[in-house]
Design a protein around this motif. Structure first.
Motif, PDB file in Angstrom:
ATOM      1  N   ASP A  12       0.889  -1.158   0.000  1.00  0.00           N
ATOM      2  CA  ASP A  12       0.000   0.000   0.000  1.00  0.00           C
ATOM      3  C   ASP A  12       0.926   1.206   0.000  1.00  0.00           C
ATOM      4  N   ALA A  13       1.066   1.835  -1.169  1.00  0.00           N
ATOM      5  CA  ALA A  13       2.044   2.918  -1.328  1.00  0.00           C
ATOM      6  C   ALA A  13       1.641   3.794  -2.501  1.00  0.00           C
ATOM      7  N   SER A  14       2.363   4.873  -2.670  1.00  0.00           N
ATOM      8  CA  SER A  14       2.121   5.729  -3.837  1.00  0.00           C
ATOM      9  C   SER A  14       2.547   4.979  -5.093  1.00  0.00           C
ATOM     10  N   VAL A  15       1.982   5.368  -6.214  1.00  0.00           N
ATOM     11  CA  VAL A  15       2.348   4.745  -7.486  1.00  0.00           C
ATOM     12  C   VAL A  15       3.839   4.922  -7.752  1.00  0.00           C
ATOM     13  N   ASP A  16       4.375   6.087  -7.428  1.00  0.00           N
ATOM     14  CA  ASP A  16       5.810   6.327  -7.624  1.00  0.00           C
ATOM     15  C   ASP A  16       6.666   5.362  -6.804  1.00  0.00           C
ATOM     16  N   THR A  17       6.265   5.124  -5.564  1.00  0.00           N
ATOM     17  CA  THR A  17       7.017   4.207  -4.701  1.00  0.00           C
ATOM     18  C   THR A  17       6.947   2.779  -5.230  1.00  0.00           C
ATOM     19  N   ILE A  18       5.761   2.358  -5.621  1.00  0.00           N
ATOM     20  CA  ILE A  18       5.583   1.000  -6.160  1.00  0.00           C
ATOM     21  C   ILE A  18       6.393   0.830  -7.439  1.00  0.00           C
ATOM     22  N   ASN A  19       6.321   1.819  -8.328  1.00  0.00           N
ATOM     23  CA  ASN A  19       7.085   1.753  -9.576  1.00  0.00           C
ATOM     24  C   ASN A  19       8.587   1.731  -9.312  1.00  0.00           C
ATOM     25  N   ALA A  20       9.030   2.498  -8.330  1.00  0.00           N
ATOM     26  CA  ALA A  20      10.461   2.526  -8.000  1.00  0.00           C
ATOM     27  C   ALA A  20      10.927   1.153  -7.535  1.00  0.00           C
ATOM     28  N   LEU A  21      10.170   0.523  -6.642  1.00  0.00           N
ATOM     29  CA  LEU A  21      10.551  -0.800  -6.154  1.00  0.00           C
ATOM     30  C   LEU A  21      10.518  -1.829  -7.274  1.00  0.00           C
ATOM     31  N   THR A  22       9.455  -1.822  -8.067  1.00  0.00           N
ATOM     32  CA  THR A  22       9.360  -2.768  -9.181  1.00  0.00           C
ATOM     33  C   THR A  22      10.521  -2.589 -10.144  1.00  0.00           C
ATOM     34  N   GLY A  23      10.872  -1.350 -10.454  1.00  0.00           N
ATOM     35  CA  GLY A  23      11.978  -1.077 -11.364  1.00  0.00           C
ATOM     36  C   GLY A  23      13.302  -1.560 -10.823  1.00  0.00           C
ATOM     37  N   LYS A  24      13.550  -1.323  -9.547  1.00  0.00           N
ATOM     38  CA  LYS A  24      14.807  -1.768  -8.936  1.00  0.00           C
ATOM     39  C   LYS A  24      14.913  -3.288  -8.936  1.00  0.00           C
ATOM     40  N   ILE A  25      13.810  -3.947  -8.615  1.00  0.00           N
ATOM     41  CA  ILE A  25      13.814  -5.412  -8.621  1.00  0.00           C
ATOM     42  C   ILE A  25      13.994  -5.927 -10.042  1.00  0.00           C
TER      43      ILE A  25
END
Length: 82
Positions: free
Chosen positions: A54-67
């Motif tokens: 449960d996070a902002s779209v920017d935070t979720i996208n950042a984590l997905t991108g890093k992974i």
């Protein structure tokens, strides 16, 4: 206040050597993680991890991108409408 969304990141890991890298990233984002589940699928020699956030779209996208930038790892995200 920033709007948040509920999302799930599906992660498939094809090399055990990168598990620590993924673990470190998930620890870094632990404040946003609702739950996670890891399944070792020995027949295909892969690890399947689902992470619910449960996070902002920017935070979720950042984590997905890093992974997703980790070699031998695939990550995709599905967002809720809430």
């Amino acid at each position: 206040m920033t709007d948040t969304r509920v999302a799930i990141i599906a992660i498939i890991v094809e090399d055990d050597a990168v598990i620590c890298d993924i673990q470190n990233l998930l620890s870094e984002y632990s404040d946003f993680i609702i739950g996670r589940m890891g399944i070792p699928y020995k027949t295909k020699n892969v690890r399947i991890i689902s992470v619910v956030l449960d996070a902002s779209v920017d935070t979720i996208n950042a984590l997905t991108g890093k992974i997703g930038r980790i070699e031998k790892v695939n990550a995709k995200t599905v967002y809720s409408n809430v």
